[in-house]
Design a protein around this motif. Sequence first.
Motif, PDB file in Angstrom:
ATOM      1  N   ARG A  11      -5.329   7.834  10.734  1.00 52.65           N
ATOM      2  CA  ARG A  11      -6.514   8.282  10.004  1.00 52.65           C
ATOM      3  C   ARG A  11      -6.774   7.394   8.784  1.00 52.65           C
ATOM      4  O   ARG A  11      -7.813   7.499   8.152  1.00 52.65           O
ATOM      5  CB  ARG A  11      -6.354   9.746   9.569  1.00 52.65           C
ATOM      6  N   HIS A  12      -5.810   6.534   8.460  1.00 50.91           N
ATOM      7  CA  HIS A  12      -5.925   5.637   7.316  1.00 50.91           C
ATOM      8  C   HIS A  12      -5.959   4.182   7.792  1.00 50.91           C
ATOM      9  O   HIS A  12      -5.592   3.874   8.927  1.00 50.91           O
ATOM     10  CB  HIS A  12      -4.739   5.817   6.366  1.00 50.91           C
ATOM     11  N   VAL A  13      -6.386   3.282   6.909  1.00 52.08           N
ATOM     12  CA  VAL A  13      -6.324   1.852   7.200  1.00 52.08           C
ATOM     13  C   VAL A  13      -4.862   1.404   7.056  1.00 52.08           C
ATOM     14  O   VAL A  13      -4.231   1.657   6.033  1.00 52.08           O
ATOM     15  CB  VAL A  13      -7.218   1.043   6.241  1.00 52.08           C
ATOM     16  N   VAL A  14      -4.337   0.760   8.098  1.00 51.70           N
ATOM     17  CA  VAL A  14      -2.952   0.291   8.101  1.00 51.70           C
ATOM     18  C   VAL A  14      -2.940  -1.170   8.529  1.00 51.70           C
ATOM     19  O   VAL A  14      -3.619  -1.555   9.489  1.00 51.70           O
ATOM     20  CB  VAL A  14      -2.074   1.124   9.058  1.00 51.70           C
ATOM     21  N   ARG A  15      -2.162  -1.990   7.837  1.00 56.22           N
ATOM     22  CA  ARG A  15      -2.015  -3.390   8.200  1.00 56.22           C
ATOM     23  C   ARG A  15      -0.540  -3.791   8.066  1.00 56.22           C
ATOM     24  O   ARG A  15       0.182  -3.271   7.211  1.00 56.22           O
ATOM     25  CB  ARG A  15      -2.861  -4.297   7.289  1.00 56.22           C
ATOM     26  N   TYR A  16      -0.114  -4.741   8.896  1.00 60.35           N
ATOM     27  CA  TYR A  16       1.210  -5.348   8.759  1.00 60.35           C
ATOM     28  C   TYR A  16       1.066  -6.655   8.000  1.00 60.35           C
ATOM     29  O   TYR A  16       0.168  -7.459   8.286  1.00 60.35           O
ATOM     30  CB  TYR A  16       1.839  -5.610  10.121  1.00 60.35           C
ATOM     31  N   ALA A  17       1.944  -6.866   7.022  1.00 59.06           N
ATOM     32  CA  ALA A  17       1.845  -8.054   6.184  1.00 59.06           C
ATOM     33  C   ALA A  17       3.228  -8.640   5.951  1.00 59.06           C
ATOM     34  O   ALA A  17       4.254  -7.994   6.188  1.00 59.06           O
ATOM     35  CB  ALA A  17       1.190  -7.714   4.843  1.00 59.06           C
ATOM     36  N   ARG A  18       3.241  -9.877   5.475  1.00 62.99           N
ATOM     37  CA  ARG A  18       4.487 -10.563   5.165  1.00 62.99           C
ATOM     38  C   ARG A  18       4.712 -10.534   3.658  1.00 62.99           C
ATOM     39  O   ARG A  18       3.840 -10.919   2.882  1.00 62.99           O
ATOM     40  CB  ARG A  18       4.405 -12.013   5.638  1.00 62.99           C
ATOM     41  N   ALA A  19       5.898 -10.054   3.238  1.00 64.14           N
ATOM     42  CA  ALA A  19       6.284 -10.052   1.826  1.00 64.14           C
ATOM     43  C   ALA A  19       7.635 -10.737   1.725  1.00 64.14           C
ATOM     44  O   ALA A  19       8.669 -10.121   1.981  1.00 64.14           O
ATOM     45  CB  ALA A  19       6.344  -8.629   1.278  1.00 64.14           C
ATOM     46  N   GLY A  20       7.627 -12.025   1.389  1.00 59.23           N
ATOM     47  CA  GLY A  20       8.868 -12.789   1.408  1.00 59.23           C
ATOM     48  C   GLY A  20       9.383 -12.874   2.833  1.00 59.23           C
ATOM     49  O   GLY A  20       8.680 -13.292   3.747  1.00 59.23           O
ATOM     50  N   GLU A  21      10.622 -12.461   3.045  1.00 59.86           N
ATOM     51  CA  GLU A  21      11.214 -12.454   4.380  1.00 59.86           C
ATOM     52  C   GLU A  21      10.960 -11.142   5.112  1.00 59.86           C
ATOM     53  O   GLU A  21      11.320 -10.995   6.275  1.00 59.86           O
ATOM     54  CB  GLU A  21      12.729 -12.689   4.277  1.00 59.86           C
ATOM     55  N   GLU A  22      10.351 -10.185   4.444  1.00 62.24           N
ATOM     56  CA  GLU A  22      10.118  -8.864   5.024  1.00 62.24           C
ATOM     57  C   GLU A  22       8.760  -8.789   5.714  1.00 62.24           C
ATOM     58  O   GLU A  22       7.776  -9.378   5.243  1.00 62.24           O
ATOM     59  CB  GLU A  22      10.151  -7.782   3.930  1.00 62.24           C
ATOM     60  N   THR A  23       8.713  -8.036   6.816  1.00 62.91           N
ATOM     61  CA  THR A  23       7.440  -7.618   7.396  1.00 62.91           C
ATOM     62  C   THR A  23       7.254  -6.156   7.005  1.00 62.91           C
ATOM     63  O   THR A  23       8.136  -5.320   7.253  1.00 62.91           O
ATOM     64  CB  THR A  23       7.434  -7.760   8.921  1.00 62.91           C
ATOM     65  N   VAL A  24       6.129  -5.864   6.369  1.00 61.62           N
ATOM     66  CA  VAL A  24       5.907  -4.514   5.849  1.00 61.62           C
ATOM     67  C   VAL A  24       4.634  -3.919   6.436  1.00 61.62           C
ATOM     68  O   VAL A  24       3.709  -4.639   6.822  1.00 61.62           O
ATOM     69  CB  VAL A  24       5.812  -4.517   4.304  1.00 61.62           C
ATOM     70  N   ALA A  25       4.628  -2.601   6.504  1.00 62.77           N
ATOM     71  CA  ALA A  25       3.427  -1.864   6.886  1.00 62.77           C
ATOM     72  C   ALA A  25       2.784  -1.342   5.613  1.00 62.77           C
ATOM     73  O   ALA A  25       3.454  -0.733   4.767  1.00 62.77           O
ATOM     74  CB  ALA A  25       3.777  -0.719   7.822  1.00 62.77           C
ATOM     75  N   VAL A  26       1.485  -1.576   5.456  1.00 63.72           N
ATOM     76  CA  VAL A  26       0.756  -1.180   4.255  1.00 63.72           C
ATOM     77  C   VAL A  26      -0.309  -0.172   4.656  1.00 63.72           C
ATOM     78  O   VAL A  26      -1.137  -0.442   5.534  1.00 63.72           O
ATOM     79  CB  VAL A  26       0.105  -2.402   3.572  1.00 63.72           C
ATOM     80  N   LYS A  27      -0.285   1.005   4.033  1.00 60.90           N
ATOM     81  CA  LYS A  27      -1.227   2.075   4.379  1.00 60.90           C
ATOM     82  C   LYS A  27      -1.972   2.521   3.134  1.00 60.90           C
ATOM     83  O   LYS A  27      -1.356   2.859   2.118  1.00 60.90           O
ATOM     84  CB  LYS A  27      -0.487   3.258   5.014  1.00 60.90           C
ATOM     85  N   GLU A  28      -3.300   2.519   3.200  1.00 60.45           N
ATOM     86  CA  GLU A  28      -4.133   2.990   2.091  1.00 60.45           C
ATOM     87  C   GLU A  28      -4.322   4.501   2.171  1.00 60.45           C
ATOM     88  O   GLU A  28      -4.689   5.028   3.224  1.00 60.45           O
ATOM     89  CB  GLU A  28      -5.516   2.321   2.134  1.00 60.45           C
ATOM     90  N   LEU A  29      -4.079   5.182   1.075  1.00 57.56           N
ATOM     91  CA  LEU A  29      -4.354   6.613   0.978  1.00 57.56           C
ATOM     92  C   LEU A  29      -4.386   7.003  -0.498  1.00 57.56           C
ATOM     93  O   LEU A  29      -4.036   6.203  -1.361  1.00 57.56           O
ATOM     94  CB  LEU A  29      -3.336   7.447   1.751  1.00 57.56           C
ATOM     95  N   ALA A  30      -4.803   8.220  -0.768  1.00 55.69           N
ATOM     96  CA  ALA A  30      -4.948   8.661  -2.151  1.00 55.69           C
ATOM     97  C   ALA A  30      -3.600   8.674  -2.875  1.00 55.69           C
ATOM     98  O   ALA A  30      -2.538   8.733  -2.251  1.00 55.69           O
ATOM     99  CB  ALA A  30      -5.588  10.046  -2.191  1.00 55.69           C
TER     100      ALA A  30
END
Length: 405
Positions: free
Chosen positions: A42-61
């Motif tokens: 139900r939210h915008v979710v993207r996978y991104a690279r942070a240094g050596e980590e792959t992270v999931a980023v989710k927008e919400l209140a």
Amino acid sequence: MTLQISATNPEHPALLLELPWHIPLERWPDEYLVPLPRGISRHVVRYARAGEETVAVKELARRPALREYELLRTLDRLGIPAVDPLAVVTGRTEADGSPLEPVLITRHLGGSLPYRSMFETTMRPGTVHRLMDALAVLLVRLHLTGFAWGDCSLSNTLFRRDAGAYAAYLVDAETGELHPRLSDGQRGYDIELARVNISGEMLDLEAAGALHPSIDPIAFGMEIEERYQALWTELTRTSVYPAGKHHYMERRIRRLNDLGFDVAEMQISHSDQGDTVTFVPKVVDAGHHQRQLLRLTGMDAEENQARRLLGDLESWMATQDDYAPGDRHGARTEVLAHRWVREIFRPTVRAARDHVPARMDAAELYHELLEHRWYLSEQARHDIGLDAAVEDYVRKTAAADDGCT
């Protein structure tokens, strides 16, 4: 507004600062993104690279982001399979000063897939059933810790296959609530939501032509409820075993096996009244036990033999003072496994082999001895022990051989 990053690890804020927090998540440039399959959210979710980590980023209140972050941290401390929370970013603004929603950041679960990606090619019914069993295991483990999910569904779950084992991981804890203990009504509400959500998701797959024709979406949703109830009952029955406890533990393991589950972990707590045994279930794929036995002991056996021997190994390890349940795949478990081979398996086989014609391999002979112990223990209503089982097995086998000559 000032950008703030609340993180579990002091190293993460510096890495996360490299990401474009001044841009709405749905417009992040490709250079920051990792092309991994995403589930429905139900939210915008993207996978991104942070240094050596792959992270999931989710927008919400802000409030639900902070709440979910703390819930995920609690589940991590409780050892529940869920995504690993890394940070919450608040105070985001666009270049013109317009406010942006905060984001929740979790570590990408390596090797995992959302359910829709797994159904891109039609899965065999047996595999689908094992995935649902994995989800039932997850739901039971959540409920045992007092966590009411509030939105159990395939969409809020990631599935991972690891060395033949299937595991389900909670992804979305936004609607979750943690209590000291769940009532039957709270558990029932979660189960009903799971049944309805899963049936609806399976109907969507059927409409897209991604569901095996033999699978009935409605019946399948009801099956998750049946599997949950059977597993919950078997795991929550309180049993206090006397000192000779192998026979009783084996009986519980067999019942879990009959339900289609294996024992991932066994914990024993000692008291004056007896020993209370707790089991943690898992869902495994074909050939898993062969691979596991070979890795731990170097023995190459058939699948059913390996399953039986691993069950005996697990029961024996749980009685050892230096057994660490959380270290099943670590060095301590391998040390104990080799000790079991040296002190239990080989002497037992040798004791029987000296009196029984060499007509079967060691794994099959030990399997027969375990079955014989089980049969005699059921008759005696207590664990008779391996030595007595070997003695009786040798006597009866020798008598049978004499009768054939």
